[in-house]
Scaffold this motif. Structure first.
Motif, mmCIF file in Angstrom:
data_model
loop_
_atom_site.group_PDB
_atom_site.id
_atom_site.type_symbol
_atom_site.label_atom_id
_atom_site.label_comp_id
_atom_site.label_asym_id
_atom_site.label_seq_id
_atom_site.Cartn_x
_atom_site.Cartn_y
_atom_site.Cartn_z
ATOM 1 N N ILE A 56 14.671 18.235 26.082
ATOM 2 C CA ILE A 56 15.135 17.904 27.437
ATOM 3 C C ILE A 56 13.994 18.146 28.435
ATOM 4 C CG2 ILE A 56 16.840 18.463 29.222
ATOM 5 C CD1 ILE A 56 18.319 17.400 26.902
ATOM 6 N N ASN A 57 13.347 19.314 28.299
ATOM 7 C CA ASN A 57 12.244 19.625 29.213
ATOM 8 C C ASN A 57 11.105 18.626 29.059
ATOM 9 O OD1 ASN A 57 13.771 22.073 28.425
ATOM 10 N ND2 ASN A 57 12.535 22.996 30.020
ATOM 11 N N GLU A 58 10.829 18.282 27.804
ATOM 12 C CA GLU A 58 9.640 17.477 27.542
ATOM 13 C C GLU A 58 9.871 15.989 27.831
ATOM 14 O OE1 GLU A 58 6.492 18.815 24.450
ATOM 15 O OE2 GLU A 58 7.679 17.275 23.503
ATOM 16 N N MET A 91 12.744 14.404 29.132
ATOM 17 C CA MET A 91 13.445 14.029 30.371
ATOM 18 C C MET A 91 12.716 14.530 31.602
ATOM 19 S SD MET A 91 17.438 14.362 29.304
ATOM 20 C CE MET A 91 18.000 14.164 30.980
ATOM 21 N N LEU A 92 12.345 15.811 31.591
ATOM 22 C CA LEU A 92 11.739 16.374 32.799
ATOM 23 C C LEU A 92 10.219 16.183 32.840
ATOM 24 C CD1 LEU A 92 13.732 19.739 32.882
ATOM 25 C CD2 LEU A 92 14.244 17.630 34.100
ATOM 26 N N GLY A 93 9.622 15.885 31.697
ATOM 27 C CA GLY A 93 8.168 15.699 31.679
ATOM 28 C C GLY A 93 7.402 17.004 31.812
ATOM 29 N N GLN A 94 7.979 18.095 31.282
ATOM 30 C CA GLN A 94 7.261 19.371 31.289
ATOM 31 C C GLN A 94 6.393 19.420 30.035
ATOM 32 O OE1 GLN A 94 9.832 22.805 31.204
ATOM 33 N NE2 GLN A 94 8.246 24.129 32.030
ATOM 34 N N ALA A 101 6.164 25.932 38.668
ATOM 35 C CA ALA A 101 7.395 25.243 39.072
ATOM 36 C C ALA A 101 7.312 24.708 40.501
ATOM 37 C CB ALA A 101 8.582 26.179 38.922
ATOM 38 N N PHE A 138 6.655 19.406 36.416
ATOM 39 C CA PHE A 138 7.423 18.331 35.782
ATOM 40 C C PHE A 138 6.761 16.963 35.988
ATOM 41 C CE2 PHE A 138 10.368 21.747 37.110
ATOM 42 C CZ PHE A 138 10.688 22.203 35.840
ATOM 43 N N LYS A 139 7.350 15.941 35.394
ATOM 44 C CA LYS A 139 6.875 14.555 35.500
ATOM 45 C C LYS A 139 5.495 14.352 34.884
ATOM 46 C CE LYS A 139 9.492 13.702 39.721
ATOM 47 N NZ LYS A 139 9.433 13.221 41.101
ATOM 48 N N TRP A 158 4.710 13.270 31.864
ATOM 49 C CA TRP A 158 5.026 12.637 30.580
ATOM 50 C C TRP A 158 3.795 12.232 29.783
ATOM 51 C CZ3 TRP A 158 8.057 11.250 34.947
ATOM 52 C CH2 TRP A 158 9.379 11.731 34.891
ATOM 53 N N TRP A 205 20.411 28.273 30.575
ATOM 54 C CA TRP A 205 19.795 27.140 29.865
ATOM 55 C C TRP A 205 20.529 26.898 28.542
ATOM 56 C CZ3 TRP A 205 17.251 26.602 25.160
ATOM 57 C CH2 TRP A 205 16.517 25.430 24.996
#
Ligand SMILES: [Zn+2]
Length: 213
Positions: free
Chosen positions: A29-31, A33-36, A74, A79-80, A82, A156
């Motif tokens: 999900i983090n990687e 979807m959120l691009g972390q 943060a 994020f973002k 990708w 989480w």
């Protein structure tokens, strides 16, 4: 890449924090979807006077710039990312690790995205320079101190539990089985705590701030 081994410790893929990033399926999900993203090489300055976020340095293998890890905290550009971490010095991207589940999902959905990848990447690249214009590199107060990481990990884990146990089976038309739902509770509680604790390690101790408190 070369770096001063007397000045820095290296965190590579076999460091526990990085291994956790690769194996915990929830981090998809983090990687995705959120691009972390987590860089393949993180350097930690050997300076006990600084907190971990301040000691964290992410080198760009293309131009050799030593970036402060706080660029990807943060409050900045966590994020973002990708397509990797953008180097605002040379415009290249810093290579990152992949979570194993992300890789499996990417491989299975390959025909869906491969045709768009290049245009997505170029529009993503175009947006990057302005994201790096007004960064705040002050070290933020660490909400994961004390038992903050437990709270964050449990919320989480709870979020992941709902998504993986109820939302995904419901979307794919599978039956929701009580036994599976019960077994998933300790699994996601443990996964959540591992995630919270890893994030605490990543964010580091921030007990003494600049005011000397
Ligand atoms: Zn660079």
């Amino acid at each position: 890449m070369n770096y001063d081994k007397t000045k820095y410790r290296a965190w590579k893929w076999y460091h526990p924090v990085m291994l956790h990033w690769m194996v915990n399926p929830g981090l998809v999900i983090n990687e995705l979807m959120l691009g972390q993203r987590v860089p393949k090489l993180t350097l930690i300055e050997k300076n006990p006077a600084k907190s971990l976020p301040e000691k964290t340095v992410i080198p760009c293998p293309h131009c050799g710039t030593m970036h402060s890890g706080l660029k990807w905290s943060a409050r900045n550009n966590a994020f973002k990312n990708w397509f990797g971490l953008y180097c605002d010095q040379c415009g290249e991207t810093i290579p990152c690790l992949w979570n194993i589940t992300s890789l499996v999902i990417l491989a299975l959905t390959f025909p869906l995205w491969i045709g768009f990848k290049n245009s997505w990447k170029s529009s993503w690249l175009q947006k990057q320079p302005m994201r790096y214009e007004n960064l705040n590199l002050e070290n933020a107060v660490n909400s994961l101190e004390g038992y903050g990481w437990v709270k964050m990990g449990i919320s989480w884990g709870f979020f992941m539990y709902i998504i993986m146990t109820f939302v995904f089976p419901w979307l794919s038309g599978d039956a929701i089985v009580l036994k599976k739902a019960l077994i998933a509770i300790p699994i996601w509680a443990t996964g959540g705590l591992a995630f919270g604790y890893t994030m605490k390690l990543v964010n580091g101790k921030n007990g003494r701030d600049r005011k000397g408190v």
